[in-house]
Design a protein around this motif. Structure first.
Motif, mmCIF file in Angstrom:
data_model
loop_
_atom_site.group_PDB
_atom_site.id
_atom_site.type_symbol
_atom_site.label_atom_id
_atom_site.label_comp_id
_atom_site.label_asym_id
_atom_site.label_seq_id
_atom_site.Cartn_x
_atom_site.Cartn_y
_atom_site.Cartn_z
ATOM 1 N N PRO A 360 27.326 43.844 -32.533
ATOM 2 C CA PRO A 360 26.993 43.840 -31.079
ATOM 3 C C PRO A 360 28.095 43.427 -30.064
ATOM 4 N N LYS A 361 27.858 43.640 -28.872
ATOM 5 C CA LYS A 361 28.890 43.342 -27.888
ATOM 6 C C LYS A 361 28.427 41.972 -27.191
ATOM 7 N N THR A 362 29.355 41.375 -26.469
ATOM 8 C CA THR A 362 28.755 40.298 -25.630
ATOM 9 C C THR A 362 29.008 40.736 -24.025
ATOM 10 N N THR A 363 27.876 40.540 -23.260
ATOM 11 C CA THR A 363 27.807 40.890 -22.025
ATOM 12 C C THR A 363 27.191 39.635 -21.238
ATOM 13 N N LYS A 364 27.976 39.230 -20.093
ATOM 14 C CA LYS A 364 27.455 38.160 -19.342
ATOM 15 C C LYS A 364 26.639 38.697 -18.208
ATOM 16 N N PHE A 365 25.576 37.891 -18.002
ATOM 17 C CA PHE A 365 24.635 38.211 -16.956
ATOM 18 C C PHE A 365 24.266 37.319 -15.975
ATOM 19 N N ILE A 366 23.867 37.644 -14.477
ATOM 20 C CA ILE A 366 23.319 36.858 -13.674
ATOM 21 C C ILE A 366 22.111 37.499 -13.359
ATOM 22 N N ASN A 367 20.874 37.237 -13.754
ATOM 23 C CA ASN A 367 19.591 37.917 -13.621
ATOM 24 C C ASN A 367 19.042 37.326 -12.183
ATOM 25 N N SER A 368 19.147 36.164 -11.772
ATOM 26 C CA SER A 368 18.573 35.574 -10.612
ATOM 27 C C SER A 368 19.775 35.120 -9.796
ATOM 28 N N CYS A 372 21.150 31.073 -9.555
ATOM 29 C CA CYS A 372 22.473 30.704 -10.210
ATOM 30 C C CYS A 372 23.182 29.545 -9.825
ATOM 31 N N ASN A 373 23.211 29.047 -8.681
ATOM 32 C CA ASN A 373 23.914 28.030 -8.181
ATOM 33 C C ASN A 373 25.705 28.322 -8.618
ATOM 34 N N CYS A 374 25.835 29.732 -8.139
ATOM 35 C CA CYS A 374 27.395 30.094 -8.552
ATOM 36 C C CYS A 374 27.815 30.919 -7.542
ATOM 37 N N THR A 375 29.257 31.283 -7.447
ATOM 38 C CA THR A 375 29.696 31.856 -6.160
ATOM 39 C C THR A 375 29.377 33.424 -6.158
ATOM 40 N N ALA A 376 29.216 33.991 -7.170
ATOM 41 C CA ALA A 376 29.071 35.485 -7.387
ATOM 42 C C ALA A 376 27.772 35.689 -6.625
ATOM 43 N N SER A 377 27.824 36.651 -5.744
ATOM 44 C CA SER A 377 26.882 37.181 -4.892
ATOM 45 C C SER A 377 26.949 38.787 -4.545
ATOM 46 N N ALA A 390 36.049 47.158 -5.016
ATOM 47 C CA ALA A 390 36.741 46.138 -4.600
ATOM 48 C C ALA A 390 35.866 44.832 -4.586
ATOM 49 N N LEU A 391 34.406 44.947 -4.293
ATOM 50 C CA LEU A 391 33.536 43.833 -4.394
ATOM 51 C C LEU A 391 33.283 43.345 -5.835
ATOM 52 N N LEU A 392 33.338 44.345 -6.859
ATOM 53 C CA LEU A 392 32.952 43.959 -8.132
ATOM 54 C C LEU A 392 34.277 43.238 -8.689
ATOM 55 N N SER A 393 35.379 43.616 -8.252
ATOM 56 C CA SER A 393 36.646 43.056 -8.911
ATOM 57 C C SER A 393 36.712 41.666 -8.204
ATOM 58 N N ALA A 394 36.375 41.369 -7.137
ATOM 59 C CA ALA A 394 36.218 39.968 -6.657
ATOM 60 C C ALA A 394 35.217 38.931 -7.174
ATOM 61 N N LEU A 395 34.190 39.628 -7.722
ATOM 62 C CA LEU A 395 33.171 38.524 -8.534
ATOM 63 C C LEU A 395 33.648 37.880 -9.555
ATOM 64 N N ILE A 396 33.257 36.875 -9.534
ATOM 65 C CA ILE A 396 33.390 35.702 -10.803
ATOM 66 C C ILE A 396 32.113 35.559 -11.345
ATOM 67 N N ILE A 397 31.942 36.270 -12.577
ATOM 68 C CA ILE A 397 30.653 36.079 -13.112
ATOM 69 C C ILE A 397 30.495 34.978 -14.169
ATOM 70 N N GLU A 398 29.596 34.119 -13.728
ATOM 71 C CA GLU A 398 29.469 32.926 -14.835
ATOM 72 C C GLU A 398 28.050 32.736 -15.115
ATOM 73 N N GLU A 399 27.783 32.467 -16.443
ATOM 74 C CA GLU A 399 26.411 32.371 -16.776
ATOM 75 C C GLU A 399 26.132 30.834 -16.627
ATOM 76 N N THR A 400 25.019 30.709 -15.846
ATOM 77 C CA THR A 400 24.381 29.394 -15.798
ATOM 78 C C THR A 400 23.047 29.438 -16.132
ATOM 79 N N ARG A 414 15.990 44.375 -6.417
ATOM 80 C CA ARG A 414 16.858 42.981 -7.003
ATOM 81 C C ARG A 414 18.288 43.531 -7.523
ATOM 82 N N ILE A 415 18.975 42.768 -7.442
ATOM 83 C CA ILE A 415 20.539 42.941 -7.849
ATOM 84 C C ILE A 415 20.747 42.051 -8.768
ATOM 85 N N VAL A 416 21.251 42.574 -10.084
ATOM 86 C CA VAL A 416 21.563 41.852 -11.406
ATOM 87 C C VAL A 416 22.939 42.154 -11.544
ATOM 88 N N LEU A 417 23.902 41.147 -11.723
ATOM 89 C CA LEU A 417 25.266 41.129 -12.011
ATOM 90 C C LEU A 417 25.663 40.833 -13.242
#
Length: 451
Positions: A360-368, A372-377, A390-400, A414-417
């Protein structure tokens, strides 16, 4: 007494003087088996002689060559020629008669010919005909669709066929008494047609450069090809089915010229290529709740690169498919009160009910994003307006813990990153929640980086 004896003697002499010798009239007929006078020939003879008692047959060139039987049976002739048949009949009265006939034995009549194509079979196609027949002295050729259409020559020379398709060739031969015929056919190839199809590489089907296209040559009756690819690499090719990479944007012309030595025809098609946005857009994907996945009606596993949804049966039937999965959707039931996206390598340890995946692969998600209380939006409006990565490249995906929380169906869209194992980033837009009982599912669009 002497007088009586004299009278009796005279009567006897008178009676004897009235007897006559029986004459012989020799005659016979014959019949050739199957009326076939071509060697070997079998002939049966019928004796029609009158007054005969003894017979002498002579069969020149026959086997046997003589006979003393009234009916000699079957005589066979094995060589061509004109032969004499003689019958001599006699009787005890000394009467003799002879009949002589001739029989002509022919060579075997065999019909055969060979066909030779000159140059090629493309219209107009030329053929010659070699007559290998034996035992004949007359010939009648018929050439369906040919020029000339017929001939009485033993070897008719060159015949030209202009109409594509199958044409029948018939030869009839004869020796004056028998005729035989043979039919063969030739095929003239269709007129030249220049045509081709193309198949863009799966990863390039958005036509954003560079784009690899495999060309399929569908030309008919062609022997050589010349391709010209405007803006392509290679620029030209003589291959039948070339593969080409296009690296320039705009409308580009592809030209194929085909020939067969008699005709040359050209066809052109245009292709439009676009700037590489490094953004893959995937629309209207259906992902099922866990029961829909297990019932094999709507799968919950999705492969970004394969652009394919997998259900339980597909994954268990082909375990190696598990290594393709990038996104796993978990929907508890058709109320959609509890939903989330799960990393493929977490489905066996994250309180979900799916089968374990192979490699299996590893994928990080921001469901909510709201928890999240994170910078990605990323908003729904930004998702819709996105034309490049461009927008995607600038995102920092952190799982919280908050970002991994499940979501319900209250907020739509709803947008899930997410961020894939290879570092590509993307966004899932959940457009609709479809209640179909145990077969319920969500409908999503995905935008993800190509590289």
């Amino acid at each position: 007494m002497k007088k009586i004896i004299f009278i009796i003697s005279m009567l006897c002499l008178l009676n004897c003087a009235k007897e006559e010798a029986v004459p012989v009239f020799a005659d016979f007929e014959f019949e050739v088996f199957n009326d076939d006078f071509s060697i070997p020939v079998q002939v049966v003879f019928f004796n029609r002689t009158e007054g005969g008692e003894d017979y002498e047959w002579s069969f020149e060139g026959g086997v046997p060559s003589r006979s003393v039987d009234r009916n000699p049976g079957v005589i066979q002739y094995n060589e061509k020629g004109v032969y004499t048949i003689e019958l001599t009949a006699s009787n005890q009265d000394g009467s003799i008669d002879t009949k002589v006939l001739e029989i002509q034995i022919d060579d075997p009549v065999i019909v055969d010919f060979e066909i030779t194509n000159l140059v090629d079979t493309f219209s107009p196609a030329s053929f010659t005909f070699q007559n290998n027949s034996t035992g004949a002295d007359t010939y009648s050729w018929t050439f369906e669709g040919g020029a000339p259409a017929s001939s009485t020559e033993q070897n008719p020379g060159t015949v030209v066929f202009s109409e594509p398709g199958e044409h029948k060739i018939r030869l009839e031969i004869g020796n004056g008494r028998e005729t035989y015929d043979l039919e063969k056919s030739i095929t003239v190839d269709p007129f030249l047609v220049t045509a081709f199809d193309s198949e863009v590489a799966f990863v390039d089907n958005d036509f954003q450069i560079p784009v690899r296209i495999q060309f399929q040559n569908n030309s008919i009756s062609a022997t050589s090809y010349e391709w010209d690819f405007e803006g392509g690499t290679p620029r030209v090719s003589t291959e039948q089915n070339p593969g080409v990479v296009f690296s320039e944007t705009g409308m580009k012309t592809v030209t194929l010229t085909a020939t067969n030595g008699k005709e040359t025809k050209t066809i052109t098609k245009q292709f439009e290529f676009f700037t590489n946005t490094n953004l893959r857009v995937l629309n209207d994907i259906r992902l099922g709740i866990n029961t829909a996945h297990s019932r094999n009606t709507v799968g919950s596993f999705y492969s970004i690169d394969q652009r394919t949804v997998y259900n339980k049966e597909e994954i268990t039937g082909q375990p190696d498919l598990g290594q393709n999965v990038d996104l796993v959707f978990f929907g508890l039931d058709n109320t959609f009160d509890r939903n989330r996206f799960v990393s493929p390598d977490k489905i066996s340890t994250d309180a979900v009910v799916f089968e374990t995946l192979q490699n299996p692969k590893t994928t990080k998600f921001i469901n909510s994003q709201e928890l999240c209380n994170c910078t990605a939006s990323l908003t729904s409006a930004q998702f819709d307006a996105m034309q490049n990565d461009a927008l995607l490249s600038a995102l920092i995906i952190e799982e919280t813990p908050g970002g991994l929380q499940a979501f319900d169906n209250v907020m739509t869209p709803r947008i899930v990153l997410f961020e894939m194992q290879d570092g590509r980033k993307g966004a899932i837009k959940i457009k609709d929640f479809i209640d179909d009982g145990q077969n319920s599912y969500i409908i999503v669009d995905i935008k993800v980086q190509k590289e």
